[in-house]
Write an enzyme that holds these catalytic residues in place. Sequence first.
Site, short mmCIF file in Angstrom:
data_model
loop_
_atom_site.label_atom_id
_atom_site.label_comp_id
_atom_site.label_asym_id
_atom_site.label_seq_id
_atom_site.Cartn_x
_atom_site.Cartn_y
_atom_site.Cartn_z
N CYS A 139 3.46 4.19 2.49
CA CYS A 139 4.87 4.09 2.11
C CYS A 139 5.37 5.45 1.63
CB CYS A 139 5.03 3.09 0.97
SG CYS A 139 4.67 1.39 1.42
N CYS A 190 4.95 6.75 -2.02
CA CYS A 190 3.57 6.85 -2.51
C CYS A 190 2.71 7.74 -1.62
CB CYS A 190 2.96 5.46 -2.60
SG CYS A 190 3.89 4.36 -3.68
N CYS A 198 -4.65 -0.02 -1.64
CA CYS A 198 -3.50 -0.88 -1.91
C CYS A 198 -3.89 -2.32 -2.21
CB CYS A 198 -2.55 -0.85 -0.71
SG CYS A 198 -3.40 -1.20 0.84
N CYS A 224 3.55 -3.75 -7.04
CA CYS A 224 4.38 -3.48 -5.86
C CYS A 224 3.56 -3.72 -4.58
CB CYS A 224 4.91 -2.05 -5.92
SG CYS A 224 6.12 -1.65 -4.64
N CYS A 225 2.32 -3.21 -4.54
CA CYS A 225 1.47 -3.44 -3.37
C CYS A 225 1.13 -4.92 -3.21
CB CYS A 225 0.17 -2.64 -3.48
SG CYS A 225 0.30 -0.91 -3.00
FE1 SF4 Z 1 4.92 -0.24 -3.16
FE2 SF4 Z 1 3.86 2.22 -2.90
FE3 SF4 Z 1 2.35 0.01 -2.52
FE4 SF4 Z 1 4.23 0.71 -0.75
S1 SF4 Z 1 2.35 1.85 -1.26
S2 SF4 Z 1 3.85 -1.34 -1.49
S3 SF4 Z 1 5.88 1.51 -2.12
S4 SF4 Z 1 3.30 0.72 -4.46
#
Ligand code: SF4
Length: 236
Positions: A206, A209, A232, A123-124
Amino acid sequence: MTAVREERTTDELRALAERAGRDLEDASALEILRWAVETFGERFCVTSSMEDAVVAHLASRARPGVDVVFLDTGYHFEETIGTRDAVQAVMDVDVITLTPRQTVAEQDAEYGPRLHDRDPDLCCALRKVRPLEEGLRGYTAWATGLRRDESPTRANTPVVGWDEKRRKVKVSPIARWTQDDVDAYVAEHGVLTNPLLTDGYASVGCAPCTRRVLEGEDARAGRWAGRGKTECGLHG
Ligand code: SF4
């Protein structure tokens, strides 16, 4: 930003960064940013998570109208977007918002919902690392708000270093600052901060998280809590 061709080779830039890291270790944050502005001109930008606008404020003193790059992952708290809008409205900076290739809905359709819970690294990578890499292409150097006291993984952050992943000069003008230094600068200059910082959050990322920190935890303990993840990928 007006594109200006970088004349220096990668080896020259790496050597420049390493030398500046040594020479500027004891310099003030403003002196470090003035060096960056004088050295890279329009090919220098600041990145901000909109946790606070301290580095953006410092950089605007070194170069009014400086580019401030903000990564809108689609998962930010409303307060973070509000801070971004306020920074653009009241400070002498040019906020540039980067977005991932896919909206959250498009990502959900391809990877399934709540990818951040199942595979936060992916996701990151999709929502932070790749958009930043693409967004920084026009720059030779970028500044961050990293501080050595934030966590063990940041304890050796140089004030100027070489970002091998992106092959750019990475400037961390407040690397030597403590939280008290940040608080004092905010108070002295009336710098905008994210309202969540006064609501139990010590580090703002985010929404899915990020949680509030507990007494005695380090500032980044509320990020990806319980998921064995501390960064991240932007600073690895
Ligand atoms: Fe995705 Fe969490 Fe990374 Fe944001 S911090 S990009 S929601 S995994």
